[in-house]
Enzyme design. Sequence first.
Site, PDB file in Angstrom:
ATOM      1  N   LYS A 185      46.974  41.937  52.677  1.00  0.00           N
ATOM      2  CA  LYS A 185      48.213  42.418  52.153  1.00  0.00           C
ATOM      3  C   LYS A 185      48.262  42.174  51.078  1.00  0.00           C
ATOM      4  O   LYS A 185      48.554  41.305  50.285  1.00  0.00           O
ATOM      5  CB  LYS A 185      49.242  41.582  52.719  1.00  0.00           C
ATOM      6  CG  LYS A 185      50.804  42.293  53.290  1.00  0.00           C
ATOM      7  CD  LYS A 185      51.263  42.866  51.978  1.00  0.00           C
ATOM      8  CE  LYS A 185      51.875  41.750  50.903  1.00  0.00           C
ATOM      9  NZ  LYS A 185      52.375  42.317  49.434  1.00  0.00           N
ATOM     10  N   GLU A 260      45.958  29.453  45.711  1.00  0.00           N
ATOM     11  CA  GLU A 260      45.744  29.679  44.530  1.00  0.00           C
ATOM     12  C   GLU A 260      46.903  30.009  43.786  1.00  0.00           C
ATOM     13  O   GLU A 260      47.452  31.298  43.976  1.00  0.00           O
ATOM     14  CB  GLU A 260      44.556  30.643  44.441  1.00  0.00           C
ATOM     15  CG  GLU A 260      43.250  30.505  45.081  1.00  0.00           C
ATOM     16  CD  GLU A 260      42.538  29.354  44.260  1.00  0.00           C
ATOM     17  OE1 GLU A 260      41.478  29.007  44.955  1.00  0.00           O
ATOM     18  OE2 GLU A 260      42.872  28.917  43.164  1.00  0.00           O
ATOM     19  N   CYS A 295      46.568  33.660  35.627  1.00  0.00           N
ATOM     20  CA  CYS A 295      46.887  32.232  36.223  1.00  0.00           C
ATOM     21  C   CYS A 295      46.592  31.223  35.447  1.00  0.00           C
ATOM     22  O   CYS A 295      47.185  30.100  35.175  1.00  0.00           O
ATOM     23  CB  CYS A 295      46.333  32.212  37.856  1.00  0.00           C
ATOM     24  SG  CYS A 295      44.766  32.464  37.662  1.00  0.00           S
ATOM     25  N   GLU A 394      55.509  28.449  33.536  1.00  0.00           N
ATOM     26  CA  GLU A 394      54.752  29.587  33.543  1.00  0.00           C
ATOM     27  C   GLU A 394      55.279  30.923  33.017  1.00  0.00           C
ATOM     28  O   GLU A 394      56.321  31.217  33.793  1.00  0.00           O
ATOM     29  CB  GLU A 394      53.683  29.718  34.694  1.00  0.00           C
ATOM     30  CG  GLU A 394      52.955  30.897  34.749  1.00  0.00           C
ATOM     31  CD  GLU A 394      52.272  31.352  36.168  1.00  0.00           C
ATOM     32  OE1 GLU A 394      53.091  31.478  36.880  1.00  0.00           O
ATOM     33  OE2 GLU A 394      51.217  31.023  36.253  1.00  0.00           O
TER      34      GLU A 394
END
Length: 504
Positions: A185, A260, A295, A394
């Site tokens: 997905k 992750e 990331c 972030e």
Amino acid sequence: MAIPNMQIPSRQLFIDGEWREPVKKNRLPVINPATEEIIGYIPAATAEDVDIAVKAARRALGRNGWGSTTGAQRAKFLRAIAAKVLEKRPELATLETIDNGKPWFEAASDIDDVVACFEYYADLAEALDSKNKTEVKLHLDSFKTHVYKEPLGVVGLITPWNYPLLMTTWKVAPALAAGCAAVLKPSELASITSLELGEICREVGLPPGALNILTGLGHEAGSPLVSHPDVDKIAFTGSGPTGIKIMTAAAQLVKPVTLELGGKSPIVVFDDIPNIDIAVEWTLFGCFWTNGQICSATSRLIIQDTIASQFLDRLLEWTKNIKISDPLEEDCKLGPVISRGQYEKVLKLISTAKNEGATILYGGERPQHLKKGYYIQPTIITDVDTSMEIWKEEVFGPVLCVKTFKTEEEAIELANDTKYGLGAAILSKDLDRCERFTKAFQSGIVWINCSQPCFWQPPWGGKKRSGFGRELGEWSLENYLNIKQVTQYVSDEPWAFYKSPSKL
Ligand SMILES: NC(=O)c1ccc[n+]([C@@H]2O[C@H](COP(=O)([O-])OP(=O)(O)OC[C@H]3O[C@@H](n4cnc5c(N)ncnc54)[C@H](O)[C@@H]3O)[C@@H](O)[C@H]2O)c1
Ligand SMILES: C[N+](C)(C)CCCC=O
Ligand code: NA
């Protein structure tokens, strides 16, 4: 090389080796972040489609077609996929660019990594044949024990939008190499190249059901995949909040996950760097590559105070030189962020930093020359306090925040002052110092005198709120294997735990 112009192919869901319309026939718009225009549509899967795909995957495992393949046979399919991806490299790079917004030459480089990854896992699949049954030496001769490595089963793979086909490949390649059947997905914000992977699998004759691709919204397609009782494992890459939702849902079924997640990684620069321009370029690349949507971005620059002023002056000169343009342009180095939502989120974080007392040393706004598209200037923020949101959260956009330090102890404390633990970089000529920082960094990845280079052989992943589990290398293959212990009694003597009735 001429950059090909492309239309978005019209695809359906890829289930059981065929293109199938979603049960509810819904579709989602595909937006080009450089133009803000709708350039196509993708099918929107729902729980009904998830169930059909999971059943197809389960059948594939039971059938002779996929479930009983050897590693060598699976390797053939992985190599054929790699060859097809390479053949379609220019077209895939263009589709990636108009869907995600990353510069075309970056997208093309991602496609090269995709090819290398499929080839790498083909080698590991082949090697698995001699490793999937190994003897374990015991202290008793009356028993023999072997360890079997077998496919985990049906795996759910859920991926983000920043490296669309590459993040898909980081999961699909090892899952297929291990012999699992997968339901993928991809992110609804960038699904186009993952659907093209479905077409490639169809063209190479991958057995039906080995890989199924469901595009759609997280809560409509991702969530039912996580909660499906016949899915044996979930591998997820994405944001922390979503990771928590997935882990919570999987826990109800005691379903293993690998997560992750995000990061807020530091880059520590000492005044003994031999070449300031090399250090400045790594600092820029570590934060502004992929339009800042990495990331592992080293988005917190921690610079020794003795060199700070000189370094920032040079950093500014380099930053002003970054070409911000339509990502299809030849030497674009910064394109738009993925979506209006991300654009507004990043600008809000910048304005909050200003309101909390930080200084926008450079950037912080839409580039004047680009009136359309989700473009944000590469932004450098100084006078940052560790209590500020820009230091803690972030951004996932081209925003670098800066703090200075005097001593190594102070630098280590600042570097580890984050809830995340994905990457960390140190730039210094003193390799003993680099070794001290390597040990002190609370992260899963350390870069020494560089930032971001990533190869498919070493492990990738973090700790703390960056998640757990490792991808890439042999570590990723282990994610998709069930370890089975088989112990055989090989003696002719009775076990003699109980007295035999004849002796009572
Ligand atoms: N650690 C890494 O390797 C890595 C790599 C890329 C991105 N990321 C992180 O991902 C984030 C940005 O990516 P994003 O916006 O796509 O993340 P996201 O969490 O919004 O979405 C990631 C994927 O999860 C799906 N999803 C959303 N809600 C779901 C739910 N309730 N159940 C199941 N699936 C669901 C989405 O559809 C998408 O496919 C950033 O935080 C970034 O740091 C981490
Ligand atoms: C391809 N990189 C740069 C290693 C990043 C992959 C995952 C994080 O965005
Ligand atoms: Na898009």
